[in-house]
Scaffold this motif. Structure first.
Motif, PDB file in Angstrom:
ATOM      1  N   GLY A 146       0.788  -1.231   0.000  1.00 52.11           N
ATOM      2  CA  GLY A 146       0.000   0.000   0.000  1.00 52.11           C
ATOM      3  C   GLY A 146       0.816   1.275   0.000  1.00 52.11           C
ATOM      4  O   GLY A 146       0.267   2.358  -0.219  1.00 52.11           O
ATOM      5  N   THR A 147       2.114   1.173   0.221  1.00 55.32           N
ATOM      6  CA  THR A 147       2.942   2.380   0.244  1.00 55.32           C
ATOM      7  C   THR A 147       3.476   2.673  -1.150  1.00 55.32           C
ATOM      8  O   THR A 147       3.695   1.761  -1.945  1.00 55.32           O
ATOM      9  N   PRO A 148       3.694   3.953  -1.472  1.00 53.03           N
ATOM     10  CA  PRO A 148       4.298   4.281  -2.766  1.00 53.03           C
ATOM     11  C   PRO A 148       5.809   4.092  -2.700  1.00 53.03           C
ATOM     12  O   PRO A 148       6.429   4.291  -1.652  1.00 53.03           O
TER      13      PRO A 148
ATOM     14  N   SER B 293       1.057   2.129  -5.378  1.00 54.07           N
ATOM     15  CA  SER B 293       0.584   1.487  -4.142  1.00 54.07           C
ATOM     16  C   SER B 293       1.113   0.060  -4.190  1.00 54.07           C
ATOM     17  O   SER B 293       0.493  -0.808  -4.793  1.00 54.07           O
TER      18      SER B 293
END
Lengths: 115, 115
Positions: free
Chosen positions: A16-18, A80
């Protein structure tokens, strides 16, 4: 590695993190590419660039975006991150892509683990 | 769709022996067939390449054999040495005048040469 650097060389991130990977070349080559390498799949093209601000999709572009604001830099962004994007990412460059049978020169790779 | 099929997946050869890696392609528009060598922790590097208008190309201990009618090509490493231990990728590409050159890679063969 033909004047190509990639950063970071290793990264661990969470789902979910860029994530942004950077490719930097000192060869002033026109074409730049991002590949991912996975066991059983070889190298697959994600995106490529044929000039500043000129980019196009490769065969596995979903979930990835790229930008090229300078000749020497080509950024790959995982907007993401997902576990399926755990891979080794290679940047490559070639001089002009003008139908000549040119060598693609590869960088040292970035190993990405998405938890 | 795997357009370039490579075999075997792994190969163990005695020092001094002959290593043979095979590839087959489907797209008759391919007009350039490079082989890349990759050592652990490094990016792939061009080893040798052939165009379809010749049946064989030799560079030192490395030879490409090309069979256009069968749509197959192979890499032979003569007098294999432990330093040849690496992963080898065959590839095929189509050149386009003034345009991007798409390279399709095989899935790779991990070669181990034992003393």
């Amino acid at each position: 590695d033909a004047g190509i650097t990639q950063s970071p060389r290793h990264k661990v991130t969470e789902t979910g993190t860029p994530v942004t990977l950077r490719c930097h070349q000192t060869e002033n080559h026109r074409y730049m590419y991002w590949y991912r390498q996975d066991p059983g799949h070889g190298l697959r093209l994600i995106h490529y660039s044929y000039g500043v601000k000129d980019t196009d999709k490769g065969e596995v572009s979903d979930g990835y975006s790229v930008s090229r604001s300078k000749t020497e830099d080509f950024l790959l962004t995982l907007e993401s991150a997902t576990s399926s994007q755990t891979s080794v990412y290679f940047c490559a460059i070639s001089e002009s892509g003008q139908g000549l049978q040119e060598t693609q020169y590869f960088g040292p790779g970035t190993r990405l683990l998405v938890l | 769709q795997q357009q370039v099929k490579q075999s075997p997946q792994s190969l163990i050869v005695q020092k001094g022996g002959i290593s043979i890696i095979n590839c087959a392609y489907e797209n008759t528009a391919f007009d350039y067939f490079p082989w890349y060598q990759q050592f652990p922790g490094k990016g792939p590097a061009l080893l040798i390449a052939i165009r379809p208008d010749v049946s064989e190309k030799k560079e030192g201990r490395f030879t490409i054999s090309f069979n256009k009618s069968a749509k197959q090509f192979s890499l032979h490493i003569m007098d294999s040495q432990p330093g040849d231990s690496a992963t080898y990728f065959c590839a095929a590409s189509t050149g386009r005048s003034g345009g991007y050159q798409k390279v399709t890679f095989g899935t790779g063969t991990k070669l181990q040469v034992i003393p």
